[in-house]
Write an enzyme that holds these catalytic residues in place. Structure first.
Site, short mmCIF file in Angstrom:
data_model
loop_
_atom_site.label_atom_id
_atom_site.label_comp_id
_atom_site.label_asym_id
_atom_site.label_seq_id
_atom_site.Cartn_x
_atom_site.Cartn_y
_atom_site.Cartn_z
N CYS A 223 0.79 -1.25 0.00
CA CYS A 223 0.00 0.00 0.00
C CYS A 223 0.81 1.28 0.00
O CYS A 223 0.55 2.19 -0.80
CB CYS A 223 -0.91 0.03 1.22
SG CYS A 223 -2.06 -1.32 1.27
N ARG B 219 14.98 1.90 4.36
CA ARG B 219 15.12 0.65 3.59
C ARG B 219 14.44 -0.50 4.32
O ARG B 219 14.92 -1.63 4.34
CB ARG B 219 16.58 0.33 3.30
CG ARG B 219 16.71 -0.60 2.07
CD ARG B 219 18.14 -1.03 1.79
NE ARG B 219 18.99 0.11 1.55
CZ ARG B 219 20.23 0.22 2.03
NH1 ARG B 219 20.75 -0.75 2.76
NH2 ARG B 219 20.95 1.29 1.77
N SER B 220 13.30 -0.22 4.93
CA SER B 220 12.54 -1.27 5.60
C SER B 220 11.99 -2.23 4.54
O SER B 220 11.81 -1.87 3.37
CB SER B 220 11.37 -0.68 6.39
OG SER B 220 10.40 -0.15 5.51
#
Length: 326
Positions: free
Chosen positions: A152, A187-188
């Site tokens: 999402c 940068r998850s």
């Protein structure tokens, strides 16, 4: 005189989301005959995180305002969550499922993401969708009838960039960001890395910033590859960050910290700045440098979640039409 001192514009997520919520209302109207009460989205909440509670409230409010039924299922005992998700997978009345993370706050949360049936995974976190995203595969079938679902928040940022005309629709489909340089400060596995991959797959050069190092996502010189490749640019330093940021057309922040602020002096004049963190990662002074500034993305994210649910319903209907009855 004041208009000259602030040449850019601040764009609110609500104005961007409206484009998609209008589309959602239209599609729900088309479903009235088979779902007279509207589709059903179920959210699972098993934590006391105020941010998750707020997200659940926003989701319910937006869903119901658009004609979508929303049901929040709360759990004090986290160990009951897995079986309840499996039950919801098998409920014909449930059209979409989402989980408010963190639950356990460790690798077990990644396992829970995979428990949700891919046919009902409105958040696009199923491994099939992630694999397609990273490999730049946009459909679930060879006939290209069933569109793959995207996570999402990364999808919301893509749609924001489209709305802001950063995407160049005159270029061939799939190459709309060719010639653009973007920076993603996060940068998850949920947002930052898939977002960098999405933007690179659409033709951009993307600098992915992590506290440990800097990576470059690109489809190669003259976008020669069909999917992105990753190059390690070495350890993170402020000098590297500044140098790269000043090359970028778009800077996107998502640092989950109230104290973090992206240095305004690193922003190139006329760049586009977008923040998807629940905290303000830019100082207000960024409005004096950015041509376009989107301070929050939450409402677009929720619109994408509901849009994903309608796409899942559409995919299921297409599969049912293709499957002959006995």
């Amino acid at each position: 005189m004041s208009s000259l001192s602030k040449p850019g514009r601040t764009i609110l997520a609500s104005s961007i989301a409206k484009v998609y919520t209008d589309e959602i209302v239209s599609k729900i109207a088309d479903l009235k005959e088979e779902r007279p009460n509207g589709p059903l989205l179920v959210g699972f909440l098993a934590n006391n995180d105020p941010a998750a509670e707020m997200y659940a409230t926003w989701t319910q409010k937006t869903s119901e305002s658009l004609g979508i039924r929303y049901e929040l299922r709360r759990f004090e005992d986290k160990d009951l969550l897995e079986e309840s998700i499996i039950e919801a997978n098998n409920e014909d009345s449930v059209d979409g499922i989402m989980i408010y993370f963190p639950v356990f706050g460790n690798a077990q949360d990644q396992y829970l993401q995979q428990i949700v049936s891919k046919e009902k995974d409105v958040e696009g976190l199923n491994h099939v969708y992630y694999q397609n995203l990273y490999h730049n595969v946009r459909y679930l079938d060879d006939a290209k009838q069933l569109k793959s679902i995207l996570p999402c928040t990364p999808l919301a940022i893509v749609k924001i960039l489209e709305y802001l005309k950063i995407y160049n629709s005159l270029l061939p489909y799939g190459n709309h960001l060719y010639g653009k340089k973007c920076m993603v400060i996060n940068r998850s596995e949920i947002v930052g890395r898939p977002l960098a991959a999405l933007l690179a797959n659409d033709g951009a050069i993307v600098y992915s910033i992590d506290i440990n190092n800097i990576q470059k996502f690109t489809r190669g010189e003259s976008i020669q590859y069909s999917r992105h490749h990753v190059e390690d640019l070495g350890d993170f330093t402020q000098n590297k960050l500044k140098s790269l940021a000043q090359e970028c057309d778009v800077i996107i922040t998502g640092v989950p910290s109230e104290s973090y602020k992206f240095p305004t002096e690193y922003v190139r004049d006329g760049a586009c700045c977008i923040n998807f963190s629940s905290f303000k990662n830019f100082n207000d002074e960024v409005k004096n440098k950015a041509s376009l500034y989107v301070p929050m993305t939450g409402k677009v994210t929720i619109a994408m979640l509901l849009r994903n649910m309608l796409r899942l319903i559409e995919n299921r209907e297409k599969l049912n039409q293709e499957t002959p009855s006995n």
